[in-house]
Design an enzyme around this catalytic site. Structure first.
Site, PDB file in Angstrom:
ATOM      1  N   ASP A 157       0.823  -1.207   0.000  1.00 33.14           N
ATOM      2  CA  ASP A 157       0.000   0.000   0.000  1.00 33.14           C
ATOM      3  C   ASP A 157       0.857   1.257   0.000  1.00 33.14           C
ATOM      4  OD1 ASP A 157      -2.675   1.335   0.456  1.00 33.14           O
ATOM      5  OD2 ASP A 157      -1.642   1.978   2.279  1.00 33.14           O
ATOM      6  N   GLU A 185       1.126  -0.574  -5.123  1.00 29.36           N
ATOM      7  CA  GLU A 185       0.150   0.484  -5.377  1.00 29.36           C
ATOM      8  C   GLU A 185       0.960   1.780  -5.469  1.00 29.36           C
ATOM      9  OE1 GLU A 185      -3.370   3.212  -3.573  1.00 29.36           O
ATOM     10  OE2 GLU A 185      -1.783   2.398  -2.344  1.00 29.36           O
TER      11      GLU A 185
END
EC number: 2.4.1.18
Length: 731
Positions: A409, A462
Site C-alpha cells: 500500500d 500500489e
C-alpha cells in the site's frame, strides 16, 4: 561455632541493585535472581512480595529462605552444582509451589542477536515476541513462554499479564546487551495468556506496550497481546508445490478484492472459507485479495493503520482460523493476496509509537517521521532493525500463512520526501533530491528477499506516480515488484465512462491513452475499494443515463477491463453493480442478487473470467506489445475501439470490439487477423446479462474485404454500450 562449620553465606549484592531488582527496575535481574554458585554454595534469590514464607525445593531437600529486602528472599544451598529446583511460597494459609523464571538461560542465541543487530534476521518472528517452549527436568517437564522484545533505549523492561496480575515486579526481563533485546522465560504459562511489555523510560516513567511481534491480539478495542501456538496442519501441498514452479506474472490473474469484515458482516475466517470460496469459484476469479488483515485498532481504517504487523485481526478468529481460510482457498484453486502496509503506522500510545521512550520505529526527523495526510508515523527506513522488522514481516505472511502475494500500500508516499508536503515541510536527501533513498533501498530489499525465499509469489505495488522501474529488477536499479497498479488507466477510464455517450467522442483519447504506456511496467488494472467510497459513488452510480444504460455501461467497462493488457482487479459488490457506494459498517447490498439485471452483471463477470482463463491470448503476453495489436483506435465518432490479443506462442487470438456509444452499430465492418470462420464467444448485450439482445450469428465468416489495413474483415452487429469478443472457430 568455628569457621569450618559455619554455614555458607549468601552471595552478596549491592543494596542499590537489590532495591532495583525488588521492583523490577534492574536491567540485568538474572545476575541477582535465580541460582548463582560461589564460595562453595549456591545462592538462590527470588522476588515474592507479601509472602509469609519462602523455600527452595529440590528433588531431595527443602531449604528455607529468609527475607532480605523489599520482597527479595534468599536461600543458600550446599554444593557447587545448581540442582533442578522450585520455589515454595506461602501467603497466609495458602502455600503454592512455582517455577523460577530466573533459572533459565536466554532463549536467543548469539547468532540470532548478531543477525538482529545487522538487520538480517529473515525469520525474526521465530525469536522475538512470545513463544511457548517446553523443557525436560528432574522435577518434571516444564512448559512456559519465552518473551523477547527490542527496546534498546529502555531503562528496564517487565512483562506483565494475567499470569502476574499485571504486576511486573517479579518478571523483569534481562537486557541482552548491544542487540537491544530484552528476554525472559516465564514457566507455568502457555497459549491464551494476555500480556504486554512494561517499558521503563529513561525519565523514570513506565508504559505498557503491546508486543510489536505479537502473533495474536485481543479483539479491539482491547489492546493486549495474546500468546499463541499454532497446531494447524496444512492440506495445500499440491498448491504449494505448483506455486514454487509457476510464474504468476505470466499466468491468468483475475482478482476479487475483499474487505473480509464486511463482505458478509459477522462471518468468521472459517465461515468465510465456506461462503466466499463458493461465491468466488462461481464467478471464476483466480485470486482473492484481502484488504489488510493485520491487527488494527480502528475498524474504520479498513486495516490501513496497523498496530499488530504479525497478528491476523482477532475480529474474525485466531491465526489458525486464518490459516484455514487460506488453505481452503488453495484447495479450491484460488490464490490469496494480502494488502501490506509498511508505509506508516498509527500513533496509539500503547503500540509502536515512541516504543522505548524514543523515536524507535518512526523516523526521528519530524520532517520525515510524521505523515501529514493520515496523522500517522512513518517508519525509519534507514534503521537496520526497523527494516528487518518489516522485511521479516513480509516473509512471515508469505511463509507462515502461505499467502501468494503482497499488495504493498501507498508506495508513492514512501518514495518521495515531499509527498503531500509544502515547500519548507520537507528536507532533501543527501544528494539534494526529493527521493527517499532509504525507503527505496528498503523496498528493493523487500522485493528481492521475498522473490528469493518464496518462489512463485508476487509482489504488487500500489504506486500512483510515474516513478520509473517499479517492476524492473533490482539488479537494474528497479524497485523489483512483479506488478504495479495502473492508476492512470483507472482514472482515465472512469473519467471517460462518466461522460454522456454523446460527449465521449471529445474524450476518446482518455480511453486509448493507456496503450501508449501499457508495456512500460507490468500492470494490474484496478477498480478498487478506493473508487467506490467516501462520496465517489459505486461503479453503477458513476455511469450516465437511465437505469438500463447505467448497467450496460458497467458491463461494457468490465468487458474492456478484462480485454485490456494487464491483470485485473475488481472490488466486491461491483461484480453485481451495487447501487450504493461501499460502507464497511453495513456490508454489501446482497439483495441486488435477487434482481435479474444485477444477476446478469454477475453472470457476465463469470463469463468474462471463463473466457479469459480459457484463452492464453488474454494473459500470457500482458506486458509486451507482442500481445496487443490495435484494429481501430481512432473511431471516436462511433465511441468504439477494437484490438487483437495474442498469446505468447502466437497460437491463440481474441478480437475485442467495445462500443461505448448509446446506439448499436449494424453491419459494422471490422478487420480481422485472418480469414476463416470466427465465433462470438462473448457479447455483453446478451439478454442473460440484462442486455437488449443485439447478438451475432453463432458462426461468422471472414470475407476477403480489406478493412482497417487488413485483408479480411467481417460485418458485425455491435450492441449499444456493449462488447463483442471473437475467436477463430475451433479455439
Amino acid at each position: 561455632m568455628d569457621r569450618e562449620t559455619r554455614p555458607p553465606a549468601a552471595r552478596p549484592v549491592d543494596a542499590g541493585v537489590l532495591h532495583e531488582v525488588a521492583y523490577g527496575a534492574y536491567h540485568d535481574p538474572h545476575s541477582v535472581l535465580g541460582a548463582h554458585v560461589g564460595d562453595g554454595a549456591v545462592t538462590v534469590r527470588t522476588v515474592r512480595h507479601l509472602a509469609d514464607a519462602v523455600a527452595v525445593v529440590t528433588a531431595h531437600d527443602v531449604y528455607e529462605a529468609h527475607h532480605e529486602h523489599d520482597g527479595v528472599w534468599v536461600a543458600v544451598l550446599p554444593g557447587t552444582t545448581v540442582p533442578d529446583y522450585r520455589i515454595r511460597v506461602t501467603y497466609g494459609a495458602t502455600t503454592t509451589t512455582v517455577d523460577d523464571p530466573y533459572r533459565y538461560l536466554p532463549t536467543l542465541g548469539e547468532l540470532d542477536q548478531h543477525l538482529i543487530t545487522e538487520g538480517r534476521h529473515e525469520e525474526l518472528w521465530n525469536v522475538l515476541g512470545a513463544h511457548v517452549r517446553r523443557y525436560p527436568g528432574e522435577l518434571g517437564d516444564v512448559t512456559g513462554v519465552s518473551f523477547a522484545v527490542w527496546a534498546p533505549n529502555a531503562r528496564a523492561v517487565r512483562v506483565v499479564g494475567d499470569f502476574n496480575s499485571w504486576n511486573g515486579a517479579g518478571t523483569a526481563m534481562r537486557s541482552l546487551g548491544g542487540s537491544g533485546i530484552w528476554e525472559l522465560f516465564v514457566p507455568g504459562i502457555g497459549a491464551g495468556e494476555r500480556y504486554k511489555f512494561e517499558i521503563g523510560y529513561r525519565d523514570g516513567s513506565w508504559h505498557q506496550k503491546a508486543d510489536p511481534m505479537a502473533r495474536y491480539a485481543e479483539v479491539p478495542p482491547a489492546t493486549a497481546s495474546v500468546v499463541t501456538e499454532s497446531s494447524y496442519t496444512w492440506s495445500d501441498d499440491a498448491w504449494m508445490t505448483r506455486r514454487a514452479t509457476t510464474n504468476p506474472h505470466t499466468g491468468p490473474m483475475s482478482v476479487y478484492e475483499v474487505h473480509a469484515a464486511s463482505w458478509r458482516p459477522g462471518l468468521s475466517y472459517r465461515e468465510l472459507a465456506d461462503e466466499l470460496i463458493e461465491y468466488v469459484t462461481t464467478l471464476g476469479f483466480t485470486h482473492v485479495e484481502f484488504m489488510p488483515v493485520a491487527e488494527h485498532p480502528f475498524g474504520g481504517s479498513w486495516g490501513y493503520q496497523v498496530t499488530g504487523y504479525y497478528a491476523p485481526t482477532s475480529r474474525l478468529g485466531t491465526p489458525d482460523d486464518f490459516r484455514h481460510l487460506v488453505d481452503r482457498l488453495h484447495q479450491a484453486g484460488i490464490g490469496v493476496i494480502v494488502d501490506w502496509v509498511p508505509a506508516h503506522f498509527p500513533k496509539d500510545a500503547w503500540a509502536l509509537a515512541r516504543f522505548d521512550g524514543t523515536a524507535l520505529y518512526e523516523d526521528p526527523d519530524p520532517l520525515r517521521g510524521d505523515h501529514p495526510d493520515w496523522g500517522t508515523h512513518i517508519f525509519n527506513f534507514g534503521r537496520r532493525e526497523v527494516r528487518n522488522f518489516l522485511v521479516a514481516n513480509a516473509l512471515y505472511w508469505l511463509e507462515e500463512f502461505h499467502v501468494d502475494g503482497l499488495r504493498v500500500d501507498a508506495v508513492a508516499s514512501m518514495l518521495y520526501l515531499d509527498y503531500s508536503r509544502k515547500p519548507g515541510e520537507w528536507r532533501p536527501n543527501a544528494r539534494g533530491g526529493r527521493e527517499n533513498l532509504e525507503a527505496i533501498s528498503f523496498l528493493q530489499e523487500t522485493t528481492a528477499t521475498a522473490y528469493k525465499r518464496v518462489p512463485g509469489i508476487v509482489m504488487i505495488a500500489e504506486e500512483s506516480t510515474a516513478w520509473p522501474g517499479v517492476t524492473a529488477e533490482t539488479s537494474r536499479g528497479g524497485l523489483g515488484f512483479g506488478l504495479k497498479w495502473n492508476m492512470g488507466w483507472m482514472n482515465d477510464t472512469l473519467r471517460y465512462v462518466a461522460e454522456e455517450p454523446i460527449n465521449r467522442r471529445y474524450h476518446h483519447g482518455e480511453l486509448t491513452f493507456s496503450l501508449v504506456y501499457a508495456f512500460s511496467e507490468q500492470f494490474v488494472l484496478p477498480i478498487s475499494h478506493d473508487e467506490v467510497v467516501h462520496g465517489k459513488g459505486s461503479l453503477l452510480s458513476k455511469m450516465p443515463g437511465d437505469y438500463w444504460q447505467q448497467l450496460a455501461n458497467v458491463r461494457a467497462l468490465l468487458s474492456y477491463q478484462w480485454a485490456h493488457p494487464g491483470k485485473q482487479l475488481l472490488f466486491m459488490g461491483q461484480e453485481f453493480a451495487q447501487g450504493a457506494e461501499w460502507d464497511e459498517s453495513r456490508g454489501l447490498d446482497w439483495w441486488h442478487m435477487d434482481v435479474p439485471q444485477h444477476q446478469g452483471v454477475a453472470r457476465l463477470v463469470a463469463r468474462l473470467n471463463e473466457v479469459y482463463r480459457a484463452h492464453p491470448a488474454m494473459w500470457s503476453e500482458d506486458f509486451s506489445h507482442r500481445g496487443f495489436e490495435w484494429i481501430e483506435s481512432t473511431d471516436g465518432d462511433h465511441n468504439l475501439i477494437s484490438f487483437v490479443r495474442r498469446s505468447a506462442d502466437g497460437e491463440d487470438l481474441v478480437v475485442c470490439i467495445i462500443n461505448f456509444a448509446g446506439t448499436p452499430h449494424e453491419g459494422f465492418r471490422t478487420g480481422l487477423p485472418h480469414g476463416g470462420d470466427w465465433v462470438e464467444v462473448l457479447n455483453s448485450d446478451d439478454q442473460s446479462y440484462g442486455g437488449s439482445g443485439v447478438l451475432n450469428p453463432s458462426t461468422l465468416q471472414a470475407e476477403e474485404v480489406s478493412w482497417n489495413g487488413r485483408q479480411h474483415s467481417v460485418a458485425l452487429r455491435v450492441p449499444p454500450l456493449g462488447a463483442v469478443w471473437l475467436v477463430p472457430a475451433g479455439r
